[in-house]
Design an enzyme around this catalytic site. Sequence first.
Site, PDB file in Angstrom:
ATOM      1  N   GLU A  95      50.590  29.490  45.284  1.00 38.26           N
ATOM      2  CA  GLU A  95      49.775  28.351  44.879  1.00 38.26           C
ATOM      3  C   GLU A  95      50.303  27.743  43.588  1.00 38.26           C
ATOM      4  O   GLU A  95      50.809  28.459  42.719  1.00 38.26           O
ATOM      5  CB  GLU A  95      48.322  28.793  44.683  1.00 38.26           C
ATOM      6  CG  GLU A  95      47.661  29.257  45.956  1.00 38.26           C
ATOM      7  CD  GLU A  95      46.284  29.856  45.703  1.00 38.26           C
ATOM      8  OE1 GLU A  95      45.590  29.387  44.791  1.00 38.26           O
ATOM      9  OE2 GLU A  95      45.921  30.808  46.417  1.00 38.26           O
ATOM     10  N   CYS A 108      50.688  24.270  36.744  1.00 39.87           N
ATOM     11  CA  CYS A 108      50.523  25.720  36.679  1.00 39.87           C
ATOM     12  C   CYS A 108      51.262  26.301  37.877  1.00 39.87           C
ATOM     13  O   CYS A 108      50.952  25.951  39.022  1.00 39.87           O
ATOM     14  CB  CYS A 108      49.042  26.090  36.722  1.00 39.87           C
ATOM     15  SG  CYS A 108      48.721  27.866  36.722  1.00 39.87           S
ATOM     16  N   CYS A 115      50.183  40.188  43.044  1.00 36.19           N
ATOM     17  CA  CYS A 115      50.267  40.745  41.697  1.00 36.19           C
ATOM     18  C   CYS A 115      49.951  42.233  41.723  1.00 36.19           C
ATOM     19  O   CYS A 115      49.091  42.681  42.481  1.00 36.19           O
ATOM     20  CB  CYS A 115      49.289  40.011  40.773  1.00 36.19           C
ATOM     21  SG  CYS A 115      49.420  40.490  39.037  1.00 36.19           S
ATOM     22  N   CYS A 119      43.844  43.355  37.720  1.00 36.49           N
ATOM     23  CA  CYS A 119      42.734  42.909  36.867  1.00 36.49           C
ATOM     24  C   CYS A 119      41.501  42.643  37.730  1.00 36.49           C
ATOM     25  O   CYS A 119      41.578  41.997  38.774  1.00 36.49           O
ATOM     26  CB  CYS A 119      43.128  41.653  36.096  1.00 36.49           C
ATOM     27  SG  CYS A 119      44.520  41.916  34.965  1.00 36.49           S
ATOM     28  N   CYS A 122      40.346  38.896  38.893  1.00 35.69           N
ATOM     29  CA  CYS A 122      41.386  37.972  39.340  1.00 35.69           C
ATOM     30  C   CYS A 122      41.534  37.977  40.856  1.00 35.69           C
ATOM     31  O   CYS A 122      41.625  39.034  41.483  1.00 35.69           O
ATOM     32  CB  CYS A 122      42.712  38.356  38.681  1.00 35.69           C
ATOM     33  SG  CYS A 122      44.083  37.269  39.115  1.00 35.69           S
ATOM     34  N   CYS A 336      44.019  30.244  40.637  1.00 39.43           N
ATOM     35  CA  CYS A 336      45.033  30.642  41.608  1.00 39.43           C
ATOM     36  C   CYS A 336      44.683  31.945  42.304  1.00 39.43           C
ATOM     37  O   CYS A 336      44.087  32.840  41.730  1.00 39.43           O
ATOM     38  CB  CYS A 336      46.398  30.760  40.922  1.00 39.43           C
ATOM     39  SG  CYS A 336      47.251  29.178  40.863  1.00 39.43           S
TER      40      CYS A 336
END
Length: 349
Positions: A95, A108, A115, A119, A122, A336
């Site tokens: 994205e 961005c 990832c 976290c 997120c 995102c």
Amino acid sequence: MSMATKSQNLLDYNKEELEALTTSLGQPRFRAAQLRGWLYRGVDFEEMTNLPETFRKELKENYVTGRLRIRRRLTSALDGTVKYLLSLGDGNFVESVLMKYKYGYSACVSTQVGCKMGCSFCASTQAGFVRNLTAGEILGQIITMNTDLQIRIGHVVMMGIGEPLDNYENVVRFIRMARDTNGLGISCRNLSLSTCGLAEQIIRLSEEGLPVTLSVSLHSPFNTQRSEMMPVNRKYPLDKLLDACNIYTLNTGRRITYEYALIEGINDSEAHAARLVSLLKGKLCHVNLIPVNRVEGTGYEKASKKNILSFQKILAAGGINVTLRRTLGRDIEAACGQLRRAEDENRRQ
């Protein structure tokens, strides 16, 4: 080179490498500058009209231009923010978000597919980590958006899907290519990198001679709580992280931006604000307060307006430079990770 397709991505080549490739294919060196100009304009090989037809045919058979295919495009009716879901050509998606400000266009971009950081607030981490993006794939996001809307993006934030410093070599290569005056020509002051706090890599970045704006996701001034929210804190607790940030400032002369997402009943108390003041007082820094985006499955909600304003007031009274981030693209879920996750779920059904 590029992992996006079997063909090599020409955006992965820097100026010298493109010159070497061009001459290896029997073309004069000046053809590399012509080719590079076309690549950064996001056009197909057929449209590169000042290149010999045989050269264009050879390129098409063995390489890709690096422009990404737009799978979805959402435009905010509130502020014109545009969110893209872009296909990498290997079944994976990332994205990118385009925002318009008074000073121009800011993008961005993502640096990884998924990832590893875990976290808790997120959306990017919920679908899991797949792979790193190459420098050309990061560059391709900007070129795709420029070409799609016939604009020129002048500011870039590496704050999309992924942890940039976990993809260190490709991200540094991207920064060098993005600032090249023969390419995008975006200065380091207009390039921002957002990290969850990989302290060793922050120090390493400070020695690259690339003084980009460093944004550090903090989100709690207490180690125990931050470790629960952000597993990276178990390896790099606040003292190590802040030491690394001090080194970055000393080596680059740039102030650090600390990102702090305010979550209702979690990290928005006066005690949190007071502790944050004690951690940051006297440092060359800026705190960016973010009313957290609601992400399904986290249970987190945006802090109340009263708590947000109280938090901001305590920081300001303590001598901390603080601003409240303006929320853009609220109606298109511009945070995102959410579009990619939805696409993955649709493909599994």
